[in-house]
Enzyme design. Structure first.
Site: not given
Ligand SMILES: O=C(O)C(=O)C[C@H](O)[C@H](O)COP(=O)(O)O
Length: 209
Positions: A46, A50, A134
């Protein structure tokens, strides 16, 4: 019921029950990153929208890695669904649920993994036919205990917890009956990508069960 859950199920059977959540600064890193993840047995990637390099990176992987399932994260508008579909992305992930995004994704046959954090949001997603969700941000909204609690009223819902999950606790999530996979970034962290530390990516990915 839409086809998203069946699509994700089929893809997850091809590799480890994990989705690599990627923040990529340069599209030139997409190919070596995908090779490193593939060598570690990770198939679902994924790429979060960003960074400006995200769509080109999705396009590169869609073109050159038929056995990697590439999609987009941080999808917050229907217009982004158009861009992802055009780039060849096969799924989209949102931090929350949007009926407009869901509708657009269905038009393209792109699978949708919407984010939820509360019972009301789960009910909204269910009303639109989404049972694979999710759970975000997983660690911050109650983690494993919250997922156990939600299995009572929502036995039909299966989750992909994401957010704040680490190598230390990811298997606690995967042990739950209502969890199919986890999303995480630690095995393909932005600093590893920037340092082009592909060996570390493969080593960390290979350690995942
Ligand atoms: O912005 C979104 O739609 C995302 O996909 C957010 C991510 O799922 C998380 O930022 C992953 O989180 P970490 O594993 O803590 O880095």
């Amino acid at each position: 019921m839409n086809k998203s859950k069946a699509m994700f199920d089929a893809w997850l059977m091809q590799g480890k029950p994990v989705v690599a959540v990627i923040v990529i600064d340069h599209k030139d890193n997409a190919i070596p990153l995908a090779n490193a993840l593939k060598a570690g047995g990770v198939r679902m990637v994924e790429i979060t929208l960003r960074t400006p390099a995200a769509l080109d990176s999705i396009n590169a992987l869609a073109d050159q890695f038929p056995d990697i399932i590439v999609g987009a994260g941080t999808v917050v508008t229907p217009e982004q669904v158009d861009q992802v579909a055009k780039a060849g992305g096969r799924f989209i992930v949102s931090p929350g649920f949007s009926a407009k995004i869901a509708e657009r994704a269905e038009q393209y046959g792109v699978a949708y993994l919407p984010g939820v954090a509360t019972a009301t949001e789960i009910m909204t997603a269910l009303e639109s036919g989404y049972e694979f969700l999710k759970f975000y941000p997983a660690a911050q909204i109650g983690g494993v205990n919250m997922l156990k609690a939600l299995s009572g009223p929502f036995p039909q819902v299966i989750f992909c917890p994401t957010g704040g999950i680490s190598e230390q606790d990811y298997s606690d999530y995967l042990d739950l009956d209502n969890v199919r996979c986890i999303g995480g970034s630690w095995f393909a962290a932005n600093h590893l990508i920037r340092e082009k530390n592909w060996d570390a990516v493969t080593t960390l990915a290979a350690r995942l069960s």
